[in-house]
Design a protein around this motif. Structure first.
Motif, PDB file in Angstrom:
ATOM      1  N   ARG A  66       0.830  -1.212   0.000  1.00 49.76           N
ATOM      2  CA  ARG A  66       0.000   0.000   0.000  1.00 49.76           C
ATOM      3  C   ARG A  66       0.862   1.259   0.000  1.00 49.76           C
ATOM      4  O   ARG A  66       0.558   2.227  -0.698  1.00 49.76           O
ATOM      5  CB  ARG A  66      -0.952  -0.010   1.190  1.00 49.76           C
ATOM      6  CG  ARG A  66      -2.119  -0.928   0.976  1.00 49.76           C
ATOM      7  CD  ARG A  66      -3.076  -0.834   2.109  1.00 49.76           C
ATOM      8  NE  ARG A  66      -4.296  -1.557   1.748  1.00 49.76           N
ATOM      9  CZ  ARG A  66      -5.404  -1.490   2.426  1.00 49.76           C
ATOM     10  NH1 ARG A  66      -5.476  -0.746   3.511  1.00 49.76           N
ATOM     11  NH2 ARG A  66      -6.463  -2.169   2.042  1.00 49.76           N
ATOM     12  N   GLU A  67       1.936   1.252   0.790  1.00 53.42           N
ATOM     13  CA  GLU A  67       2.834   2.411   0.818  1.00 53.42           C
ATOM     14  C   GLU A  67       3.484   2.623  -0.544  1.00 53.42           C
ATOM     15  O   GLU A  67       3.573   3.755  -1.029  1.00 53.42           O
ATOM     16  CB  GLU A  67       3.897   2.224   1.899  1.00 53.42           C
ATOM     17  CG  GLU A  67       4.870   3.370   2.013  1.00 53.42           C
ATOM     18  CD  GLU A  67       4.227   4.703   2.372  1.00 53.42           C
ATOM     19  OE1 GLU A  67       4.791   5.757   2.002  1.00 53.42           O
ATOM     20  OE2 GLU A  67       3.159   4.704   3.023  1.00 53.42           O
ATOM     21  N   ALA A  68       3.930   1.551  -1.169  1.00 52.41           N
ATOM     22  CA  ALA A  68       4.533   1.666  -2.497  1.00 52.41           C
ATOM     23  C   ALA A  68       3.518   2.210  -3.502  1.00 52.41           C
ATOM     24  O   ALA A  68       3.852   3.058  -4.342  1.00 52.41           O
ATOM     25  CB  ALA A  68       5.061   0.306  -2.949  1.00 52.41           C
ATOM     26  N   ALA A  69       2.279   1.756  -3.414  1.00 49.12           N
ATOM     27  CA  ALA A  69       1.231   2.238  -4.328  1.00 49.12           C
ATOM     28  C   ALA A  69       0.946   3.716  -4.087  1.00 49.12           C
ATOM     29  O   ALA A  69       0.776   4.479  -5.039  1.00 49.12           O
ATOM     30  CB  ALA A  69      -0.044   1.413  -4.147  1.00 49.12           C
ATOM     31  N   ARG A  70       0.888   4.137  -2.820  1.00 45.82           N
ATOM     32  CA  ARG A  70       0.651   5.560  -2.515  1.00 45.82           C
ATOM     33  C   ARG A  70       1.754   6.433  -3.082  1.00 45.82           C
ATOM     34  O   ARG A  70       1.496   7.510  -3.619  1.00 45.82           O
ATOM     35  CB  ARG A  70       0.536   5.770  -0.996  1.00 45.82           C
ATOM     36  CG  ARG A  70      -0.842   5.494  -0.453  1.00 45.82           C
ATOM     37  CD  ARG A  70      -0.989   6.010   0.969  1.00 45.82           C
ATOM     38  NE  ARG A  70      -0.135   5.304   1.907  1.00 45.82           N
ATOM     39  CZ  ARG A  70      -0.457   4.158   2.514  1.00 45.82           C
ATOM     40  NH1 ARG A  70      -1.614   3.592   2.271  1.00 45.82           N
ATOM     41  NH2 ARG A  70       0.372   3.594   3.359  1.00 45.82           N
ATOM     42  N   ALA A 103      -6.986  -8.409  -1.740  1.00 40.90           N
ATOM     43  CA  ALA A 103      -7.369  -9.707  -2.304  1.00 40.90           C
ATOM     44  C   ALA A 103      -6.148 -10.593  -2.539  1.00 40.90           C
ATOM     45  O   ALA A 103      -6.170 -11.790  -2.227  1.00 40.90           O
ATOM     46  CB  ALA A 103      -8.140  -9.506  -3.608  1.00 40.90           C
ATOM     47  N   VAL A 104      -5.083 -10.015  -3.069  1.00 47.52           N
ATOM     48  CA  VAL A 104      -3.871 -10.795  -3.336  1.00 47.52           C
ATOM     49  C   VAL A 104      -3.252 -11.264  -2.023  1.00 47.52           C
ATOM     50  O   VAL A 104      -2.908 -12.442  -1.869  1.00 47.52           O
ATOM     51  CB  VAL A 104      -2.858  -9.983  -4.166  1.00 47.52           C
ATOM     52  CG1 VAL A 104      -1.506 -10.669  -4.208  1.00 47.52           C
ATOM     53  CG2 VAL A 104      -3.383  -9.757  -5.568  1.00 47.52           C
ATOM     54  N   GLY A 156      -1.477  11.258  -5.344  1.00 44.98           N
ATOM     55  CA  GLY A 156      -2.486  12.193  -5.812  1.00 44.98           C
ATOM     56  C   GLY A 156      -3.662  11.538  -6.521  1.00 44.98           C
ATOM     57  O   GLY A 156      -4.631  12.216  -6.852  1.00 44.98           O
ATOM     58  N   LEU A 157      -3.579  10.257  -6.794  1.00 41.31           N
ATOM     59  CA  LEU A 157      -4.664   9.552  -7.474  1.00 41.31           C
ATOM     60  C   LEU A 157      -5.480   8.743  -6.471  1.00 41.31           C
ATOM     61  O   LEU A 157      -4.990   8.375  -5.406  1.00 41.31           O
ATOM     62  CB  LEU A 157      -4.099   8.607  -8.534  1.00 41.31           C
ATOM     63  CG  LEU A 157      -3.297   9.261  -9.657  1.00 41.31           C
ATOM     64  CD1 LEU A 157      -2.703   8.201 -10.572  1.00 41.31           C
ATOM     65  CD2 LEU A 157      -4.180  10.216 -10.450  1.00 41.31           C
ATOM     66  N   ASP A 158      -6.708   8.446  -6.831  1.00 47.98           N
ATOM     67  CA  ASP A 158      -7.558   7.589  -6.011  1.00 47.98           C
ATOM     68  C   ASP A 158      -7.127   6.140  -6.254  1.00 47.98           C
ATOM     69  O   ASP A 158      -7.292   5.617  -7.356  1.00 47.98           O
ATOM     70  CB  ASP A 158      -9.025   7.776  -6.383  1.00 47.98           C
ATOM     71  CG  ASP A 158      -9.953   6.859  -5.616  1.00 47.98           C
ATOM     72  OD1 ASP A 158      -9.512   6.237  -4.628  1.00 47.98           O
ATOM     73  OD2 ASP A 158     -11.132   6.759  -6.009  1.00 47.98           O
ATOM     74  N   ILE A 159      -6.573   5.524  -5.228  1.00 50.16           N
ATOM     75  CA  ILE A 159      -6.103   4.148  -5.381  1.00 50.16           C
ATOM     76  C   ILE A 159      -6.950   3.172  -4.557  1.00 50.16           C
ATOM     77  O   ILE A 159      -6.493   2.079  -4.222  1.00 50.16           O
ATOM     78  CB  ILE A 159      -4.613   4.013  -5.023  1.00 50.16           C
ATOM     79  CG1 ILE A 159      -4.343   4.420  -3.578  1.00 50.16           C
ATOM     80  CG2 ILE A 159      -3.738   4.792  -5.996  1.00 50.16           C
ATOM     81  CD1 ILE A 159      -2.962   4.045  -3.089  1.00 50.16           C
ATOM     82  N   SER A 160      -8.184   3.534  -4.275  1.00 49.76           N
ATOM     83  CA  SER A 160      -9.034   2.663  -3.461  1.00 49.76           C
ATOM     84  C   SER A 160      -9.259   1.304  -4.134  1.00 49.76           C
ATOM     85  O   SER A 160      -9.286   0.274  -3.456  1.00 49.76           O
ATOM     86  CB  SER A 160     -10.365   3.336  -3.141  1.00 49.76           C
ATOM     87  OG  SER A 160     -11.033   3.718  -4.322  1.00 49.76           O
ATOM     88  N   GLU A 161      -9.401   1.282  -5.462  1.00 51.15           N
ATOM     89  CA  GLU A 161      -9.560   0.000  -6.153  1.00 51.15           C
ATOM     90  C   GLU A 161      -8.276  -0.821  -6.083  1.00 51.15           C
ATOM     91  O   GLU A 161      -8.317  -2.044  -5.945  1.00 51.15           O
ATOM     92  CB  GLU A 161      -9.971   0.219  -7.606  1.00 51.15           C
ATOM     93  CG  GLU A 161     -11.404   0.702  -7.750  1.00 51.15           C
ATOM     94  CD  GLU A 161     -11.823   0.834  -9.197  1.00 51.15           C
ATOM     95  OE1 GLU A 161     -11.274   0.109 -10.059  1.00 51.15           O
ATOM     96  OE2 GLU A 161     -12.703   1.667  -9.464  1.00 51.15           O
TER      97      GLU A 161
END
Length: 60
Positions: free
Chosen positions: A21-25, A42-43, A30-35
């Motif tokens: 999650r930290e890497a994705a943020r 899930a993974v 600045g983008l919505d990464i809720s999906e």
């Protein structure tokens, strides 16, 4: 240094989830990464840890 195999299965999953999650943020700042967060969940939830035991193996 902490290795995933040194942790209990649920602790390892939580550490992996937090790291992804930290890497994705950082990557998608600045983008919505809720999906993406839902896909990460899930993974990580689907991961199975196999531990060798004297009787064979244990799945976690």
């Amino acid at each position: 240094m902490i290795y995933l195999e040194d942790l209990k299965p649920e602790a390892a999953r939580e550490l992996l989830r937090a790291a992804w999650r930290e890497a994705a943020r950082e990557r998608f700042s600045g983008l919505d990464i809720s999906e993406l967060d839902a896909e990460i969940d899930a993974v990580v939830d689907s991961l199975i840890l196999i531990t060798p035991t004297p009787d064979g193996a244990t799945l976690h």
